[in-house]
Design a protein around this motif. Sequence first.
Motif: not given
Length: 499
Positions: A109-114, A119-122, A461-470
């Motif tokens: 969760x922490x690393x994906x959000x960082x 600026x990395x794509x989700x 998915x939650x950390x990178x705002x990809x809801x439903x992208x699992x």
Amino acid sequence: MGLKWKALWAALGALGVGLVLAVLLFDTPAVEAGLALAQGVSFGIFPVIYIIIAAVWIYDLTVASGRFEDLRLVFSKVGKGDMRVQAMLIGFAFGGLLEALAGFGAPIAIVAAMLFAIGMKPLKAALVTLVANAAPVAYGAMAIPVTTAAALADLPAQEVAGLVGKQVSVLALVVPFVLCLIMDGLRGLKQVWPMALVLGVAFGGGQFLASNYFAYELTDVVACLLSLAAGLAFLQVWTPTTPEDQASQAGENTAVLTPAKITLALFPYILIVVVFAIAKLWRWGIDIPKALASTDVLIEWPRLGTTYTFNWLSGPGTILMLCALITVAVLTAYDGQGAYRLGWGRGFGELGRGVSRMKMSYFTIAAVMGLAYVMNLSGQTAAIGALLAATGSAFPLISPVLGWLGTSVTASATSSNALFAQMQATTAAQVGADPSLLVAANTSGATLGKMLAPQTAAIAAAATQMEGGESTILKSSVAYSLPLLAGMCALVFLQSTLG
């Protein structure tokens, strides 16, 4: 997975099935099956859950005090503006440090959000996080997967840890190059391979040395600190070629980082290394490891002929608790004139909140440990081992696959080892292989299954705002998990044949 049950209910369901099979089909007296369950749950609570509680508390203290934000900024601002270099430092080196302490999804969760924040794509942020997380998983949460595997297989923990180190250190060398390909294809590999090499050699070397010649519980901490130091030092003499589309957005944060802020942000992690080194290695004048071990309480478990070790003082959980108390004291005393306010009340409040937040995971761990002990006592594990022994000398080649499968389903290398470590050891004895090697192989294979666990994909998915992208994340992860698993299988097979 088929019933879409939460991990706890799946674990409890499996435990119920295991108990029924033990009594009805494996002729285990119900009382003895219950006693095995009790010992398994006891081991799950202490030392496993106890260690995790202490490790998560230390991490939560850095967040609550605000010092974690300074640490995040350190990694956001290094890398000379190249997002790929920053991602390797954050995802591989710093993420490993979080895995060493918190584990159980927190580093994802922490690393994906960082990475998303710089600026990395989700999808790329999620994939980089999941692949980078594979390198430290074997020694996550102060090496709980290794400790669990060795205990259940009745093997020396240091021996298993050393063999795991020889396997995953090769993985650590390869992973940074895979990250380059994920982030920017062949161009990325061509432009930032020197940093990948430096980080991989430092991380893998640290894992190998710490697991074989130091305190194996500190393997990830040592490896991560070495790779961070090596990476930051290398940036003093090397500058990457950075295309415009790979420029980081981290420079937008203008916060000032002073040496004091950086020191206090790193303090808990440095403290852990120092205290563990004293507790595990100090023998000048007084043999501290021997003195601590002398306090261990050995409990003969009724009717089972097994021994439960209650290492209340010498165990890593108590050492971490001491580090946590020192961390509260130091962060409270040096609060930046109120800017980093913590205090003893809030510090202990974080302990309670952490336990509450993780309680479902703790119940799951206890259930899985109970299941493992019931299966081992009743002979279910040995039966599976007998079936797999039919593969003969080829079994070491597929040995890591079992660990990989266990983590893919449970999202936990600890749970995977609880399920399969004894079976690996039993099968090894039947096919003439080294039990420690195949238990280590289960652990190493388990590290590569985490990127395919639905629970892990949901966190990313939650950390990178990809809801439903699992499902998208899982499909993309397969392309990296399977080749790395194949390489690990080949490595273990070579170890088994060449000695």
